[in-house]
Scaffold this active site. Sequence first.
Site, PDB file in Angstrom:
ATOM      1  CB  ALA A 109      -0.883  -0.024   1.240  1.00 60.88           C
TER       2      ALA A 109
ATOM      3  N   GLY B  36       0.576  -4.918   0.985  1.00 58.76           N
ATOM      4  CA  GLY B  36      -0.644  -4.945   0.180  1.00 58.76           C
ATOM      5  C   GLY B  36      -0.418  -5.584  -1.189  1.00 58.76           C
TER       6      GLY B  36
ATOM      7  CD  GLU C 115      -2.212  -7.479   3.070  1.00 56.17           C
ATOM      8  OE1 GLU C 115      -1.782  -6.337   2.814  1.00 56.17           O
ATOM      9  OE2 GLU C 115      -2.848  -7.739   4.103  1.00 56.17           O
TER      10      GLU C 115
ATOM     11  CD  GLU D 297       1.826  -5.475   5.651  1.00 54.89           C
ATOM     12  OE1 GLU D 297       2.615  -6.417   5.938  1.00 54.89           O
ATOM     13  OE2 GLU D 297       0.939  -5.586   4.799  1.00 54.89           O
TER      14      GLU D 297
HETATM   15  N1  CO8 Z   1       4.583   3.154  -0.759  1.00 52.36           N
HETATM   16  C1  CO8 Z   1       4.967   4.313  -1.326  1.00 52.36           C
HETATM   17  N2  CO8 Z   1       6.129   4.429  -2.046  1.00 52.36           N
HETATM   18  C2  CO8 Z   1       6.898   3.334  -2.162  1.00 52.36           C
HETATM   19  C3  CO8 Z   1       6.538   2.092  -1.594  1.00 52.36           C
HETATM   20  C4  CO8 Z   1       5.319   2.038  -0.865  1.00 52.36           C
HETATM   21  N3  CO8 Z   1       4.848   0.875  -0.319  1.00 52.36           N
HETATM   22  N4  CO8 Z   1       7.511   1.190  -1.884  1.00 52.36           N
HETATM   23  C5  CO8 Z   1       8.436   1.841  -2.612  1.00 52.36           C
HETATM   24  N5  CO8 Z   1       8.070   3.130  -2.779  1.00 52.36           N
HETATM   25  C6  CO8 Z   1       8.790   4.194  -3.494  1.00 52.36           C
HETATM   26  C7  CO8 Z   1      10.017   4.644  -2.724  1.00 52.36           C
HETATM   27  O1  CO8 Z   1       9.654   5.590  -1.731  1.00 52.36           O
HETATM   28  C8  CO8 Z   1      10.859   5.244  -3.829  1.00 52.36           C
HETATM   29  O2  CO8 Z   1      10.357   6.514  -4.147  1.00 52.36           O
HETATM   30  P1  CO8 Z   1      11.382   7.773  -4.291  1.00 52.36           P
HETATM   31  O3  CO8 Z   1      12.200   7.406  -5.491  1.00 52.36           O
HETATM   32  O4  CO8 Z   1      10.456   8.915  -4.493  1.00 52.36           O
HETATM   33  O5  CO8 Z   1      12.176   7.818  -3.046  1.00 52.36           O
HETATM   34  C9  CO8 Z   1      10.559   4.325  -5.033  1.00 52.36           C
HETATM   35  O6  CO8 Z   1       9.326   3.681  -4.707  1.00 52.36           O
HETATM   36  C10 CO8 Z   1      11.610   3.265  -5.232  1.00 52.36           C
HETATM   37  O7  CO8 Z   1      11.766   2.549  -4.013  1.00 52.36           O
HETATM   38  P2  CO8 Z   1      13.201   2.309  -3.317  1.00 52.36           P
HETATM   39  O8  CO8 Z   1      14.150   3.424  -3.661  1.00 52.36           O
HETATM   40  O9  CO8 Z   1      12.955   2.035  -1.879  1.00 52.36           O
HETATM   41  O10 CO8 Z   1      13.658   0.988  -4.089  1.00 52.36           O
HETATM   42  P3  CO8 Z   1      14.671  -0.123  -3.551  1.00 52.36           P
HETATM   43  O11 CO8 Z   1      14.941  -1.006  -4.728  1.00 52.36           O
HETATM   44  O12 CO8 Z   1      15.809   0.487  -2.842  1.00 52.36           O
HETATM   45  O13 CO8 Z   1      13.831  -0.959  -2.448  1.00 52.36           O
HETATM   46  C11 CO8 Z   1      11.866  -2.108  -1.619  1.00 52.36           C
HETATM   47  C12 CO8 Z   1      12.710  -1.719  -2.852  1.00 52.36           C
HETATM   48  C13 CO8 Z   1      12.654  -3.103  -0.746  1.00 52.36           C
HETATM   49  C14 CO8 Z   1      10.605  -2.772  -2.120  1.00 52.36           C
HETATM   50  C15 CO8 Z   1      11.551  -0.838  -0.780  1.00 52.36           C
HETATM   51  O14 CO8 Z   1      11.003   0.149  -1.666  1.00 52.36           O
HETATM   52  C16 CO8 Z   1      10.545  -1.060   0.311  1.00 52.36           C
HETATM   53  O15 CO8 Z   1      10.886  -1.603   1.338  1.00 52.36           O
HETATM   54  N6  CO8 Z   1       9.300  -0.602   0.125  1.00 52.36           N
HETATM   55  C17 CO8 Z   1       8.264  -0.650   1.119  1.00 52.36           C
HETATM   56  C18 CO8 Z   1       7.743  -2.072   1.329  1.00 52.36           C
HETATM   57  C19 CO8 Z   1       6.705  -2.067   2.411  1.00 52.36           C
HETATM   58  O16 CO8 Z   1       6.936  -1.749   3.546  1.00 52.36           O
HETATM   59  N7  CO8 Z   1       5.468  -2.444   2.047  1.00 52.36           N
HETATM   60  C20 CO8 Z   1       4.357  -2.517   2.954  1.00 52.36           C
HETATM   61  C21 CO8 Z   1       3.616  -1.232   2.939  1.00 52.36           C
HETATM   62  S1  CO8 Z   1       2.304  -1.169   4.163  1.00 52.36           S
HETATM   63  C22 CO8 Z   1       1.066  -2.086   3.480  1.00 52.36           C
HETATM   64  O17 CO8 Z   1       1.176  -2.562   2.398  1.00 52.36           O
HETATM   65  C23 CO8 Z   1      -0.180  -2.224   4.285  1.00 52.36           C
HETATM   66  C24 CO8 Z   1      -1.211  -3.021   3.517  1.00 52.36           C
HETATM   67  C25 CO8 Z   1      -2.519  -2.960   4.179  1.00 52.36           C
HETATM   68  C26 CO8 Z   1      -3.220  -1.675   3.865  1.00 52.36           C
HETATM   69  C27 CO8 Z   1      -4.672  -1.841   4.072  1.00 52.36           C
HETATM   70  C28 CO8 Z   1      -5.174  -0.712   4.920  1.00 52.36           C
HETATM   71  C29 CO8 Z   1      -6.560  -1.025   5.441  1.00 52.36           C
END
Ligand code: CO8
Length: 258
Positions: A66, A109, A112, A132
Site C-alpha cells: 500500500a 498490500g 495481499e 508491515e
Molecule cells: N509506498 C509508497 N512508495 C513506495 C513504496 C510504498 N509501499 N515502496 C516503494 N516506494 C517508493 C520509494 O519511496 C521510492 O520513491 P522515491 O524514489 O520517491 O524515493 C521508489 O518507490 C523506489 O523505491 P526504493 O528506492 O525504496 O527501491 P529499492 O529497490 O531500494 O527498495 C523495496 C525496494 C525493498 C521494495 C523498498 O522500496 C521497500 O521496502 N518498500 C516498502 C515495502 C513495504 O513496507 N510495504 C508494505 C507497505 S504497508 C502495506 O502494504 C499495508 C497493507 C494494508 C493496507 C490496508 C489498509 C486497510
Amino acid sequence: MSQYETILVEQRGPVTLITLNRPQALNALNAQVLADLLAALAAFDADDSQGCAVLTGSEKAFAAGADIKEMQAQGFAEMYGTNHFSGYETLTKTRKPIIAAVAGFALGGGCELAMMCDFILAADTAKFGQPEIKLAVAPGMGGSQRLTRAVGKAKAMEMVLTGRMMGAEEAERAGLVSRIVPAADLVEDAVKTATTIAGMAPLAVKANKEMVDAAFETGLSMGVQFERRLFHGLFGTADQKEGMAAFIEKRPGAWTGK
Ligand code: CO8
C-alpha cells in the site's frame, strides 16, 4: 490509449491483461490504483468475450505494498471511518478467474493483492513478504488470513513478525504459488494459462472457481455438499451436453455459455 491512470489494460483474445503501472512508486497501491482496478475488473467480468484475467506488475515489482506516503498522515478516524482499502475485497467477488503473475517485489498490500487473485504464477525473481511490522503496523488487506491459509501458521507467523521476504522457490514449496517460470516468460506463460481457462465452458469455469473458493469459507461436509450441488447444476447446461458429446465424438467442444 488506456482510460486508466495507474494501470494498463489490454485484451489478448479472450484474456484481459491488466498491468499495474506506477513505476516511480514500485506500483504502490493508492486510492487511484484501487479505483482503476475495480473499474477494469468490473468491465472484464461483464464482457462476454473475456474468459480470464491476468494481473501483473513490472519486472522489478508486482507491487511494493500500500502507498506509505498516502497513509502516513492518516489517523484512526479517517482509516476506520472510510473503511480504508476495504474496496479491495470487491476484487474477490469477480466471478471469472484472475491469475496474479508476480515478478519482483510483492510486499504488504502487494502480496495481499496477489493472494486475492485465484492463483499466483511466480517469476523466479518473485519475492513475497508482509513487512508491515517494520512500519509499526500490520497487514490490512487480508494478509494475516490468506497467507496463513496458504502456507500454514509457522511460516506466516514468522513472516509477519519479522517482515522477512520469501523467494519464489520457498513460496512454491510452501504452496503460495502454483508454479515458477523464468521471469522473461512470465506474462506470456500467464496469458497462455489464462487462454486455456478462457477456452473452457464459461459456466463450468465459474462453478469450478466458486467451489474451490468455498473450501476457505466452510467445513468439509458442507463444502462437499456445495460442490455436489454445483456439479448437479452443471447438468442443466447446454455446454455439459456438448462437452460430453464432443468427448464421445472425439472433437473439441463448441461452447455457447448456456
Ligand atoms: N509506498 C509508497 N512508495 C513506495 C513504496 C510504498 N509501499 N515502496 C516503494 N516506494 C517508493 C520509494 O519511496 C521510492 O520513491 P522515491 O524514489 O520517491 O524515493 C521508489 O518507490 C523506489 O523505491 P526504493 O528506492 O525504496 O527501491 P529499492 O529497490 O531500494 O527498495 C523495496 C525496494 C525493498 C521494495 C523498498 O522500496 C521497500 O521496502 N518498500 C516498502 C515495502 C513495504 O513496507 N510495504 C508494505 C507497505 S504497508 C502495506 O502494504 C499495508 C497493507 C494494508 C493496507 C490496508 C489498509 C486497510
